[in-house]
Write an enzyme that holds these catalytic residues in place. Structure first.
Site, short mmCIF file in Angstrom:
data_model
loop_
_atom_site.label_atom_id
_atom_site.label_comp_id
_atom_site.label_asym_id
_atom_site.label_seq_id
_atom_site.Cartn_x
_atom_site.Cartn_y
_atom_site.Cartn_z
N GLY A 158 13.19 -36.10 -20.44
CA GLY A 158 13.04 -37.08 -20.19
C GLY A 158 11.97 -38.52 -20.64
CB SER A 159 11.32 -39.20 -24.13
OG SER A 159 12.88 -39.72 -24.62
CG ASN A 160 15.77 -42.53 -23.15
OD1 ASN A 160 15.54 -43.56 -23.32
ND2 ASN A 160 16.69 -41.44 -23.85
CG ASN A 164 24.77 -42.46 -20.54
OD1 ASN A 164 23.73 -41.70 -20.46
ND2 ASN A 164 26.05 -41.98 -21.81
NE ARG A 186 25.06 -30.09 -14.56
CZ ARG A 186 25.67 -28.98 -14.63
NH1 ARG A 186 27.06 -28.99 -15.30
NH2 ARG A 186 24.51 -28.17 -15.32
CG HIS A 200 26.25 -41.52 -26.70
ND1 HIS A 200 26.69 -40.36 -26.94
CD2 HIS A 200 26.77 -42.10 -28.38
CE1 HIS A 200 27.01 -40.02 -27.96
NE2 HIS A 200 27.03 -40.44 -28.70
CE LYS A 242 30.51 -28.76 -12.59
NZ LYS A 242 31.01 -28.31 -13.35
C1 GRF Z 1 18.67 -38.84 -25.64
O1 GRF Z 1 18.51 -38.90 -27.66
C2 GRF Z 1 19.66 -39.45 -25.08
O2 GRF Z 1 20.67 -40.72 -25.93
C3 GRF Z 1 20.94 -38.47 -25.07
O3 GRF Z 1 19.80 -37.19 -25.09
C4 GRF Z 1 18.70 -37.53 -25.14
C5 GRF Z 1 17.63 -37.30 -23.46
O4 GRF Z 1 16.41 -37.42 -24.59
N1 GRF Z 1 21.68 -38.37 -23.63
P1 GRF Z 1 15.34 -37.81 -23.37
O5 GRF Z 1 15.27 -36.51 -22.11
O6 GRF Z 1 15.60 -38.90 -22.53
O7 GRF Z 1 13.93 -37.64 -23.92
#
Ligand code: GRF
Length: 217
Positions: A13-15, A108, A92, A110, A66
């Site tokens: 969850g760093s994002n 999203n 997912r 990526h 799903k």
């Molecule tokens: C990130 O590298 C993102 O690009 C990918 O999954 C990772 C998630 O990292 N989709 P975090 O959980 O946000 O730290």
């Protein structure tokens, strides 16, 4: 425009944290009203608790299919009047019932320059392919795997002695910049999607309708 955000995350969850920070620093006019996770161990839950954000754990195996899983997710988000759904490391593939409930309202991040290296382990794929530049992409989510219209990308160099970890770390720093930026643009109503193309409108680029709605502008 003040927007309500629902976040889906599976892990660290760093994002998620970078978005929380941008909101708390008033860089984005938004509130995160809900975190949904498919992983009861996700560190993202701790971050939600620390910042007083409601969370729910929803485990796919507990649903008959799903499609029903994603339908239920859509229901939870709708109940809270979410405007934008953010996938922050949600591991997912999102199914139709959620995509149809939030068309071009799911973003999203990526860790590669799409359309290169979609799917899992993109940083490793980039190293093994030998590219000299990689990066990250924020895109709207459609039914494909990492195929939706691209909102923002950022590039980083790839060095010959990079490991999965060193490259991932370099890319992650950029992720933490462009994800909040994309959400900010969305909240300012500056993203216009035409087919695959996302146009970023200049600030103050006001359409006719806006002038009619708010003659003061
Ligand atoms: C990130 O590298 C993102 O690009 C990918 O999954 C990772 C998630 O990292 N989709 P975090 O959980 O946000 O730290």
């Amino acid at each position: 425009m003040h927007i309500k955000i629902g976040v889906l995350a599976s892990g660290r969850g760093s994002n998620f944290q970078s978005i929380i920070n941008a909101i708390e620093n008033k860089e984005i006019d938004a509130e995160i009203v809900l975190l949904i996770t498919d992983n009861p161990e996700a560190y993202a839950i701790k971050r939600a608790i620390n910042h007083g954000i409601e969370f729910i754990v929803m485990i796919p195996d507990n649903y008959p299919s799903k499609d029903l899983y994603f339908k239920e997710i859509a229901n939870e988000l709708r109940k809270r009047k979410v405007d934008l759904v953010v996938l922050a490391g949600f591991m997912r593939i999102v199914k139709k019932p959620l995509i149809e409930a939030f068309p071009m309202k799911i973003m999203n991040i990526h860790p590669a320059l799409l359309p290169s290296f979609p799917g899992l382990h993109s940083q490793k794929q980039a190293i093994e392919y030998g590219v000299k530049i990689s990066g990250c992409t924020v895109h709207f989510v459609d039914e494909g795997m990492d195929t939706g219209p691209i909102i923002i990308q950022a590039a980083v160099p790839v060095f010959h002695d990079d490991t999965d970890e060193t490259l991932s770390e370099r890319i992650l720093k950029m992720e933490h910049k462009i994800f909040p930026e994309a959400i900010k643009l969305y909240s300012e109503n500056r993203l216009e999607v035409e087919g695959r193309i996302v146009k970023i409108k200049e600030k103050g680029n006001i359409g006719k309708d806006d002038i009619l709605i708010n003659p003061k502008l």
